[in-house]
Each structure stands twice: as C-alpha cells, then as structure tokens.
Design a protein around this motif. Structure first.
Motif, PDB file in Angstrom:
ATOM      1  N   THR A 143      43.364  50.205  13.070  1.00 58.41           N
ATOM      2  CA  THR A 143      44.378  50.385  14.181  1.00 58.41           C
ATOM      3  C   THR A 143      45.216  49.340  14.133  1.00 58.41           C
ATOM      4  O   THR A 143      44.981  48.065  14.178  1.00 58.41           O
ATOM      5  CB  THR A 143      43.781  50.492  15.407  1.00 58.41           C
ATOM      6  N   ASP A 144      46.573  49.281  14.376  1.00 58.43           N
ATOM      7  CA  ASP A 144      47.541  48.147  14.732  1.00 58.43           C
ATOM      8  C   ASP A 144      47.342  47.724  16.154  1.00 58.43           C
ATOM      9  O   ASP A 144      47.651  48.717  17.118  1.00 58.43           O
ATOM     10  CB  ASP A 144      49.107  48.688  14.519  1.00 58.43           C
ATOM     11  N   LEU A 145      46.736  46.628  16.281  1.00 57.65           N
ATOM     12  CA  LEU A 145      46.399  46.379  17.872  1.00 57.65           C
ATOM     13  C   LEU A 145      47.525  46.117  18.643  1.00 57.65           C
ATOM     14  O   LEU A 145      47.398  46.167  19.710  1.00 57.65           O
ATOM     15  CB  LEU A 145      45.526  44.794  17.653  1.00 57.65           C
ATOM     16  N   HIS A 146      48.631  45.628  17.827  1.00 55.61           N
ATOM     17  CA  HIS A 146      50.077  45.566  18.919  1.00 55.61           C
ATOM     18  C   HIS A 146      50.306  46.933  19.388  1.00 55.61           C
ATOM     19  O   HIS A 146      50.943  46.974  20.620  1.00 55.61           O
ATOM     20  CB  HIS A 146      51.064  44.881  18.254  1.00 55.61           C
ATOM     21  N   ALA A 147      50.373  47.924  18.313  1.00 55.49           N
ATOM     22  CA  ALA A 147      50.754  49.327  18.924  1.00 55.49           C
ATOM     23  C   ALA A 147      49.607  49.652  19.929  1.00 55.49           C
ATOM     24  O   ALA A 147      50.281  50.467  20.787  1.00 55.49           O
ATOM     25  CB  ALA A 147      50.740  50.069  17.737  1.00 55.49           C
ATOM     26  N   LEU A 148      48.505  49.476  19.635  1.00 57.37           N
ATOM     27  CA  LEU A 148      47.465  49.796  20.676  1.00 57.37           C
ATOM     28  C   LEU A 148      47.862  49.236  21.943  1.00 57.37           C
ATOM     29  O   LEU A 148      47.759  49.886  23.085  1.00 57.37           O
ATOM     30  CB  LEU A 148      46.006  49.638  20.281  1.00 57.37           C
ATOM     31  N   ASP A 149      48.111  47.887  21.776  1.00 55.19           N
ATOM     32  CA  ASP A 149      48.352  47.217  23.190  1.00 55.19           C
ATOM     33  C   ASP A 149      49.467  47.663  23.882  1.00 55.19           C
ATOM     34  O   ASP A 149      49.436  48.132  25.312  1.00 55.19           O
ATOM     35  CB  ASP A 149      48.393  45.693  22.989  1.00 55.19           C
ATOM     36  N   ALA A 150      50.514  48.123  23.320  1.00 60.73           N
ATOM     37  CA  ALA A 150      51.774  48.882  24.012  1.00 60.73           C
ATOM     38  C   ALA A 150      51.402  50.070  24.567  1.00 60.73           C
ATOM     39  O   ALA A 150      51.830  50.380  25.546  1.00 60.73           O
ATOM     40  CB  ALA A 150      52.727  48.920  22.863  1.00 60.73           C
ATOM     41  N   TYR A 151      50.623  51.012  23.614  1.00 63.42           N
ATOM     42  CA  TYR A 151      50.235  52.207  24.242  1.00 63.42           C
ATOM     43  C   TYR A 151      49.413  51.972  25.509  1.00 63.42           C
ATOM     44  O   TYR A 151      49.553  52.667  26.607  1.00 63.42           O
ATOM     45  CB  TYR A 151      49.199  52.505  23.190  1.00 63.42           C
ATOM     46  N   LEU A 152      48.465  50.918  25.608  1.00 58.76           N
ATOM     47  CA  LEU A 152      47.789  50.904  26.666  1.00 58.76           C
ATOM     48  C   LEU A 152      48.567  50.535  28.020  1.00 58.76           C
ATOM     49  O   LEU A 152      48.570  50.797  29.193  1.00 58.76           O
ATOM     50  CB  LEU A 152      46.622  49.610  26.618  1.00 58.76           C
ATOM     51  N   LEU A 186      42.335  57.712  19.615  1.00 62.75           N
ATOM     52  CA  LEU A 186      42.470  56.357  18.644  1.00 62.75           C
ATOM     53  C   LEU A 186      42.442  57.135  17.344  1.00 62.75           C
ATOM     54  O   LEU A 186      43.263  56.560  16.245  1.00 62.75           O
ATOM     55  CB  LEU A 186      41.282  55.726  18.730  1.00 62.75           C
ATOM     56  N   GLN A 187      41.848  58.217  16.759  1.00 64.24           N
ATOM     57  CA  GLN A 187      41.664  58.498  15.726  1.00 64.24           C
ATOM     58  C   GLN A 187      42.998  59.491  15.307  1.00 64.24           C
ATOM     59  O   GLN A 187      43.692  59.205  14.090  1.00 64.24           O
ATOM     60  CB  GLN A 187      40.499  59.737  15.725  1.00 64.24           C
ATOM     61  N   THR A 188      43.567  60.119  16.291  1.00 68.03           N
ATOM     62  CA  THR A 188      44.692  60.886  15.938  1.00 68.03           C
ATOM     63  C   THR A 188      46.106  60.204  16.230  1.00 68.03           C
ATOM     64  O   THR A 188      46.858  60.204  15.338  1.00 68.03           O
ATOM     65  CB  THR A 188      44.806  62.288  16.878  1.00 68.03           C
ATOM     66  N   LEU A 189      46.205  59.336  17.051  1.00 65.72           N
ATOM     67  CA  LEU A 189      47.347  58.495  17.417  1.00 65.72           C
ATOM     68  C   LEU A 189      47.503  57.482  16.608  1.00 65.72           C
ATOM     69  O   LEU A 189      48.581  56.996  16.309  1.00 65.72           O
ATOM     70  CB  LEU A 189      47.630  58.234  18.727  1.00 65.72           C
ATOM     71  N   PHE A 190      46.589  56.734  16.328  1.00 65.80           N
ATOM     72  CA  PHE A 190      46.768  55.367  15.293  1.00 65.80           C
ATOM     73  C   PHE A 190      45.899  55.527  14.279  1.00 65.80           C
ATOM     74  O   PHE A 190      45.528  54.326  13.501  1.00 65.80           O
ATOM     75  CB  PHE A 190      45.856  54.234  16.125  1.00 65.80           C
ATOM     76  N   GLY A 191      45.417  56.616  13.859  1.00 69.27           N
ATOM     77  CA  GLY A 191      44.721  56.865  12.581  1.00 69.27           C
ATOM     78  C   GLY A 191      43.398  56.061  12.089  1.00 69.27           C
ATOM     79  O   GLY A 191      42.819  56.005  11.033  1.00 69.27           O
TER      80      GLY A 191
END
Ligand SMILES: [Fe+2]
Ligand SMILES: [Fe+2]
Length: 195
Positions: free
Chosen positions: A2-11, A93-98
C-alpha cells in the motif's frame, strides 16, 4: 504494498478528525509494540493505519458491502453490523490499495478482540487499538504499564477489562473475546509467548 500517502489521504477524506487521529495513533503504537516484542514494524504500522478505514460506513452499508464482497456475517454481526468493520476494512485495503500481504490483512481482520490462534503481529495491532495515546479510560495507564513488559499480559488484561465492563452493563459478549482470553491465559500458565 500500500502507498501510505494515498492511504493517509483516504483516511483524512473519509474519517472524522478524531477517528483519523486514532488511526495514526494506533499505527505508531502498533509499530512501537512490534519493535518491542519482535514483530514486523512496517506491517504493524500499515495495519494500524488501516484497521478502522471502513468506519465511515453505517449499519446497512456494512451489510450491503459484506454481501457484495462475499463476507458472511455471523449472528453477532447481523445484530450489530458495525462489528463487520474489521473484515470490511481489510477488504477495502485489499481492493482499493491492492494490499496483498496476508499478515497485514489478518491483523486488521482480528483487531477487535483478537482470536485464539492470533499471532504476535495481530496482538500488537489489537493492543495498540486499546492503548494508543488518544485513548483515555480508567484502565489505560495500567494497560500501558503492562505493555512495557508483556504483550500477552497486557492483551489479556485489556480483554478482561472489556469483558467485565460488558457484563456489568448487561451487553453482549462475543464468544471470540472469551476464547481469546482463555487462550492467552492458558499460554501464560504454560509460560509460552505468542509467535
Ligand atoms: Fe476497530
Ligand atoms: Fe480502532
């Protein structure tokens, strides 16, 4: 991974500021626990960050999502769909961030009260959810102190505290919490540790 920056933005986009801060706190705390007790610190951080990522959903949305994702709710989850948030977060996390790391996904799925066969990484994320710096309830100082020396003792105490509270308030106790409490107690009696 997972791209942590992208996950951070999602959260930030999907969760309340309070919930977002809780996710960051859980990630940092899970990483510290992993470093202390010998689990994978990067996996602990990622699982901590993502563990509540589905919390923007409401009851019926959880049930609809679960149905579409092929997640079979148990009787407790049907009565209280919010209990699906751990499984749904892992699936998101699996489907949106692979994300494909099964260790990370399992730690997210098990973060609510663990499981009898949980591993060290699961326990670090589960305990971090209880004791991250934003948490403030009467037993937290004692849990944090226990967590300095024993993952198993701290997690068992966290479960015991929660189970007692649920019983006192006349609320439902999920059998899984009791099973996990018992498994940790038997492990401690045998002087074994989580692996
Ligand atoms: Fe949660
Ligand atoms: Fe949480």
């Amino acid at each position: 991974m997972t791209d942590l920056h992208a996950l951070d933005a999602y959260l930030q986009a999907h969760l309340s500021p309070h919930r977002y801060a809780h996710c960051l706190g859980t990630a940092q705390c899970a990483r510290e626990l992993a470093l202390r007790f010998g689990a994978d610190a990067d996996k602990a951080y990622l699982a901590g960050m993502a563990h509540d990522m589905s919390k923007w959903m409401k009851g019926k949305e959880y049930l609809r999502y679960a149905q579409e994702a092929g997640i079979q709710p148990d009787a407790y989850q049907l009565a209280n769909p919010g209990l699906l948030h751990a499984q749904v977060s892992a699936h998101l996390l699996q489907t949106l961030f692979g994300e494909q790391d099964e260790d990370v996904l399992q730690a997210i799925r098990l973060h609510m009260g663990g499981a009898p066969n949980m591993r060290k990484l699961d326990a670090c994320v589960c305990l971090a959810d209880w004791i991250e710096p934003g948490r403030d309830f009467p037993d937290v100082p004692e849990l944090r102190k226990l967590a300095e020396r024993s993952l198993e003792l701290a997690l068992r105490q966290a479960l015991a505290t929660t189970i007692i509270l649920l019983l006192q308030e006349g609320r439902v106790v999920q059998p899984n919490s009791l099973d996990t409490y018992n498994a940790l107690t038997q492990m401690l009696n045998r002087k074994e540790a989580l692996v």
